[in-house]
Design a protein around this motif. Structure first.
Motif, short mmCIF file in Angstrom:
data_model
loop_
_atom_site.label_atom_id
_atom_site.label_comp_id
_atom_site.label_asym_id
_atom_site.label_seq_id
_atom_site.Cartn_x
_atom_site.Cartn_y
_atom_site.Cartn_z
N LEU A 166 64.23 40.42 52.82
CA LEU A 166 63.42 41.63 52.82
C LEU A 166 62.63 41.75 54.13
O LEU A 166 62.47 42.84 54.67
N GLN A 167 62.17 40.62 54.66
CA GLN A 167 61.51 40.63 55.97
C GLN A 167 62.48 41.07 57.06
O GLN A 167 62.10 41.80 57.98
N ASP A 170 62.91 44.84 56.95
CA ASP A 170 61.75 45.49 57.57
C ASP A 170 61.78 45.34 59.09
O ASP A 170 61.47 46.28 59.82
N HIS A 189 64.16 49.81 44.08
CA HIS A 189 63.48 49.17 45.21
C HIS A 189 63.71 49.93 46.51
O HIS A 189 62.78 50.06 47.33
N LEU A 212 67.59 40.82 43.87
CA LEU A 212 66.15 40.79 44.16
C LEU A 212 65.45 39.66 43.43
O LEU A 212 64.29 39.37 43.70
N ASP A 213 66.17 39.03 42.52
CA ASP A 213 65.63 37.89 41.78
C ASP A 213 65.80 36.64 42.64
O ASP A 213 66.92 36.29 43.02
N ASP A 214 64.69 35.97 42.95
CA ASP A 214 64.74 34.87 43.91
C ASP A 214 65.64 33.74 43.46
O ASP A 214 66.46 33.24 44.24
N PRO A 267 65.50 32.22 50.37
CA PRO A 267 64.74 33.13 49.50
C PRO A 267 64.94 34.60 49.80
O PRO A 267 65.19 35.00 50.94
N VAL A 268 64.80 35.42 48.77
CA VAL A 268 64.91 36.87 48.90
C VAL A 268 63.88 37.40 49.89
O VAL A 268 64.17 38.32 50.67
N SER A 269 62.68 36.85 49.87
CA SER A 269 61.61 37.37 50.70
C SER A 269 61.98 37.42 52.18
O SER A 269 61.59 38.34 52.91
N ARG A 270 62.76 36.45 52.64
CA ARG A 270 63.12 36.41 54.05
C ARG A 270 64.17 37.47 54.40
O ARG A 270 64.21 37.98 55.52
N LYS A 301 69.11 32.73 45.40
CA LYS A 301 69.32 31.38 45.91
C LYS A 301 70.59 30.77 45.35
O LYS A 301 71.32 30.05 46.05
#
Length: 346
Positions: free
Chosen positions: A157-158, A161, A192, A138-140, A152-155, A144
């Motif tokens: 997680l997207q 979802d 998380h 979960l650490d970006d 990135p982690v955010s993508r 990477k």
């Protein structure tokens, strides 16, 4: 008249053939250090030409024959399966398959999630039932470094979802643990995903292939994972629904969902392994740790009819005696060739 269940096709250790994992490409847009390290799979690495890969029609035909022999779970893998052009069409073709009893096949996919935000709805509409998404941190900055392409982690997680919103669930999230790399995130990852309905699964770092620098001291035993989580949130074991399941399941006593652990190194499950794998260009492998396969593409392109394909699959499975994980400790390191995971999927 109701169809009778097909007689189970058993291998030399009386293990049935229930699951077929089909790699649709040997390419991936990640260079994860435990799977496709960049120093091996660099810019000059020669991947398979399109003509070498099984066509969708060949994959559908092979899957149809396998389903007639007792396979009821199909999983699309890679490389990264969403890189295969037209993958939604293949999902549509495979989703129409049914067992001899008339039940639809359980069609799933393992993906890094990079393309899921724009494809999840299409895949669901085509008939995909579930996805498993890889996420090792979960650490970006760490994530990477692990994927080695600055993704990135955010993508991811997207993507998780998007898969859930599309109905591709319950979404499973796979984390490969390595000692000294990401084992300090066990609790943060568990926290998380607690209460989300998404199932986090911790996988022991495995010696698949020969390029990932595997060492036993880098393995985080599943028993340690369960113990550490249980100290923070009480866990209760969940009985497996099928004997061939790879994960041992644990639920949170407070009702916040469940986790899974896959213990190929410390608690081998060879004894009930029901999986066969087909590489992107049609090699059949009866073990994740196999060194060689059986050429099904030659049969598919050589005029073999369905009966001949069925005989080939039946013959190879009945001869199957693989139990590498049970023997690992007794084998001399480096004394046998092993196929790379990126070549046949996980």
């Amino acid at each position: 008249m109701k169809a009778q269940p097909a007689a189970a096709l058993l291998d030399a250790r009386s293990r049935p053939l229930h699951d077929l994992r089909i790699s649709v490409t040997d390419r991936c847009n990640f260079r994860c250090v435990y799977c496709m390290p960049k120093e091996i799979f660099g810019r000059d690495f020669a991947f398979r030409e399109r003509s070498e890969l099984l066509s969708f029609e060949e994959i559908e035909r092979l899957a149809r024959v396998a389903v007639s022999l007792g396979v009821h779970k199909l999983r699309l893998t890679g490389g990264e399966p969403l890189l295969r052009r037209g993958i939604v069409d293949l999902v549509g073709m495979l989703s129409k398959l049914a067992t001899p009893e008339g039940k639809p096949v359980d069609l799933a996919m393992t993906t890094n999630g990079s393309a899921l935000p724009v494809m999840a709805q299409q895949l669901k509409a085509a008939g995909l039932r579930r996805v498993t998404i890889s996420l090792d941190s979960l650490d970006d900055a760490r994530f990477k470094a692990i994927n080695d392409v600055n993704f990135p982690v955010s993508r991811v997680l997207q993507a998780i979802d998007a898969a859930e919103q599309a109905g591709l669930g319950p979404v499973k999230v796979n984390t490969v643990l390595k000692r000294g790399v990401n084992d300090d995130e066990i609790l943060s990852l568990a926290e998380h995903f607690r209460g989300t309905g998404q199932i986090l699964r911790f996988i022991e770092f495995m010696d698949v292939g020969t390029t990932n620098g595997w060492k036993l001291d880098a393995v985080v035993p599943s028993s340690e994972v369960v113990s550490r989580i249980n100290e923070r949130w009480a866990l209760e074991p969940v009985v497996k629904t099928e004997p061939g399941e790879t994960a041992n399941r644990w639920r949170y006593a407070d009702g916040a969902g469940e986790i899974g652990v896959i213990s190929s190194v410390t608690n081998a499950f060879c004894g009930n392994c029901s999986r066969a794998r087909v590489s992107a260009e049609g090699q059949l492998y009866t073990c994740l740790f196999a060194g060689s396969g059986y050429d099904l593409r030659a049969l598919l392109r050589g005029g073999a009819d369905d009966a001949e394909l069925a005989r080939a699959l039946t013959g190879r499975w009945r001869q199957r005696d693989d139990n590498y994980s049970e023997l690992r400790a007794a084998l001399t390191p480096g004394n046998r060739k092993r196929i790379e995971m990126s070549y046949i999927g996980g």
